[in-house]
Design an enzyme around this catalytic site. Structure first.
Site, PDB file in Angstrom:
ATOM      1  N   GLU A   1      34.983  30.744  37.843  1.00  0.00           N
ATOM      2  CA  GLU A   1      35.294  31.668  38.932  1.00  0.00           C
ATOM      3  C   GLU A   1      34.339  31.490  40.105  1.00  0.00           C
ATOM      4  O   GLU A   1      33.272  30.897  39.984  1.00  0.00           O
ATOM      5  CB  GLU A   1      35.179  33.128  38.447  1.00  0.00           C
ATOM      6  CG  GLU A   1      36.486  33.760  37.992  1.00  0.00           C
ATOM      7  CD  GLU A   1      37.415  34.121  39.146  1.00  0.00           C
ATOM      8  OE1 GLU A   1      37.117  33.731  40.308  1.00  0.00           O
ATOM      9  OE2 GLU A   1      38.445  34.752  38.888  1.00  0.00           O
TER      10      GLU A   1
ATOM     11  N   ASN B   1      34.002  42.504  40.486  1.00  0.00           N
ATOM     12  CA  ASN B   1      34.759  41.253  40.539  1.00  0.00           C
ATOM     13  C   ASN B   1      34.327  40.418  41.735  1.00  0.00           C
ATOM     14  O   ASN B   1      33.143  40.290  42.015  1.00  0.00           O
ATOM     15  CB  ASN B   1      36.251  41.580  40.572  1.00  0.00           C
ATOM     16  CG  ASN B   1      37.125  40.468  40.047  1.00  0.00           C
ATOM     17  OD1 ASN B   1      36.714  39.714  39.175  1.00  0.00           O
ATOM     18  ND2 ASN B   1      38.330  40.364  40.559  1.00  0.00           N
TER      19      ASN B   1
ATOM     20  N   GLU C   1      43.389  46.598  33.593  1.00  0.00           N
ATOM     21  CA  GLU C   1      44.208  45.857  34.558  1.00  0.00           C
ATOM     22  C   GLU C   1      45.599  46.468  34.710  1.00  0.00           C
ATOM     23  O   GLU C   1      46.594  45.771  34.918  1.00  0.00           O
ATOM     24  CB  GLU C   1      44.299  44.369  34.187  1.00  0.00           C
ATOM     25  CG  GLU C   1      42.943  43.685  34.175  1.00  0.00           C
ATOM     26  CD  GLU C   1      43.024  42.184  34.016  1.00  0.00           C
ATOM     27  OE1 GLU C   1      44.134  41.673  33.784  1.00  0.00           O
ATOM     28  OE2 GLU C   1      41.977  41.520  34.116  1.00  0.00           O
TER      29      GLU C   1
ATOM     30  N   ASN D   1      40.751  40.938  44.168  1.00  0.00           N
ATOM     31  CA  ASN D   1      40.274  39.565  44.072  1.00  0.00           C
ATOM     32  C   ASN D   1      40.140  38.940  45.454  1.00  0.00           C
ATOM     33  O   ASN D   1      40.779  39.364  46.422  1.00  0.00           O
ATOM     34  CB  ASN D   1      41.248  38.717  43.237  1.00  0.00           C
ATOM     35  CG  ASN D   1      40.775  38.507  41.817  1.00  0.00           C
ATOM     36  OD1 ASN D   1      39.636  38.143  41.574  1.00  0.00           O
ATOM     37  ND2 ASN D   1      41.660  38.751  40.861  1.00  0.00           N
TER      38      ASN D   1
ATOM     39  N   ASP E   1      44.910  35.016  42.920  1.00  0.00           N
ATOM     40  CA  ASP E   1      43.526  35.192  42.495  1.00  0.00           C
ATOM     41  C   ASP E   1      42.605  34.889  43.674  1.00  0.00           C
ATOM     42  O   ASP E   1      42.774  35.453  44.748  1.00  0.00           O
ATOM     43  CB  ASP E   1      43.244  34.317  41.267  1.00  0.00           C
ATOM     44  CG  ASP E   1      42.090  34.819  40.414  1.00  0.00           C
ATOM     45  OD1 ASP E   1      41.135  35.393  40.963  1.00  0.00           O
ATOM     46  OD2 ASP E   1      42.125  34.625  39.184  1.00  0.00           O
TER      47      ASP E   1
END
Length: 308
Positions: free
Chosen positions: A28, A115, A134, A161, A210
């Site tokens: 990520e 995040n 989520e 995100n 994302d």
């Protein structure tokens, strides 16, 4: 600019290659450090900072104790980065391993995690949070500025995100992942948001939006979780390019390299069965591709940085 071939769908044909077979559980938050001339990213679930030098192909891993990790951001100190973890936003010293808390705007709110985060063109840090299930729209977008109390910029999303910004910094893009859409907002001088709009809505077969980045032409590049691709969107939301990857769970994107002409892409293995992994041979790898356009250097967070 490179010449871009066109595929049978009328989209530019770009072939990515695996740069690091990292086998990340949740690769990520990829970024290019101008100061270090290296790619940085994290593994959120096998918690570690990864760094890779394109010039030497050297891959280094800094294991961390706490999971999950949400993001990594470069700072004006080449030996320090900012992370989000279960305790909030923190400065991490790459040499000593020292973690110094910066802010915890969610203040331990039950079932909420930190995040993605990015620094905008004006040096402000935007941090997204998510509902651990989520499902519920409990995630928020926070604005952090040096010397000020964190401000709530937007709410009502299950998973926030990929904040990213237009070249002039006057627009912000975020992935409202569970709702399968990319949102755009105008950013006022004081950091408040206006003009909320949907830049792109994803179909079920496209996966979930994302991580995001913006190129020098103002187009938005989006990683598709469970979509096996990266898509480029014009500022008006038109799909103008697609990069297909040998990995289903594509997580984040960033331009880098000395000329900022390379797109780096992280992927994940998390949640995939052995059968699914056999059909996703690149899962967990760091990929790179030359898309024929350049990006914009990420703004490092100016240190010292502390919230009131």
């Amino acid at each position: 600019m490179n010449t871009i071939a066109i595929d049978r769908f009328g989209m530019p044909a770009m072939t990515p290659r695996a740069a690091v077979a990292a086998a990340n559980e949740l690769g990520e938050s990829v970024l290019w450090s101008v100061a270090n001339q290296e790619v940085f990213w994290i593994d959120g679930f096998a918690p570690a900072i990864h760094r890779w030098s394109p010039a030497t192909s050297r891959h280094r891993v800094v294991p961390l104790a706490a999971a999950p990790l949400g993001m990594i951001v470069a700072t004006t100190d080449p030996n320090s980065v900012v992370l989000t973890d279960r305790d909030g936003v923190a400065l991490f010293d790459l040499e000593s391993g020292t973690r110094t808390g910066i802010a915890d705007p969610e203040r331990g709110r039950d079932g909420i995690g930190y995040n993605d985060a990015k620094v905008d063109r004006f040096g402000r840090l935007w941090v997204g949070t998510y509902d651990a299930s989520e499902v519920e729209p409990r995630g928020c977008l926070w604005l952090l500025e040096h010397g000020r109390v964190p401000r709530l910029a937007e709410s009502g999303m299950a998973v926030v995100n990929g904040p990213s910004f237009s070249p002039d910094g006057r627009a912000i893009y975020i992935s409202d992942s569970i709702a399968r859409r990319i949102l755009a907002f105008d950013v006022k001088e004081d950091g408040s948001l206006a003009g909320r709009r949907v830049l792109a809505q994803f179909n079920a077969d496209e996966g979930l939006p994302d991580g995001l980045t913006v190129d020098a032409q103002g187009s938005v590049w989006c990683a598709h979780w469970d979509g096996g691709r990266v898509t480029r969107f014009s500022p008006q939301g038109e799909r103008t390019a697609v990069i297909r990857l040998p990995a289903t769970r594509v997580t984040s994107v960033a331009f880098g390299g000395p000329e900022l002409d390379t797109l780096f892409i992280t992927t994940a293995r998390y949640g995939l069965t052995e059968a699914q992994l056999s059909g996703s041979p690149g899962a967990g790898s760091l990929f790179l591709v030359k898309p024929g356009v350049c990006g914009i250097a990420a703004t490092p967070l100016l240190l010292p940085f502390a919230c009131a």
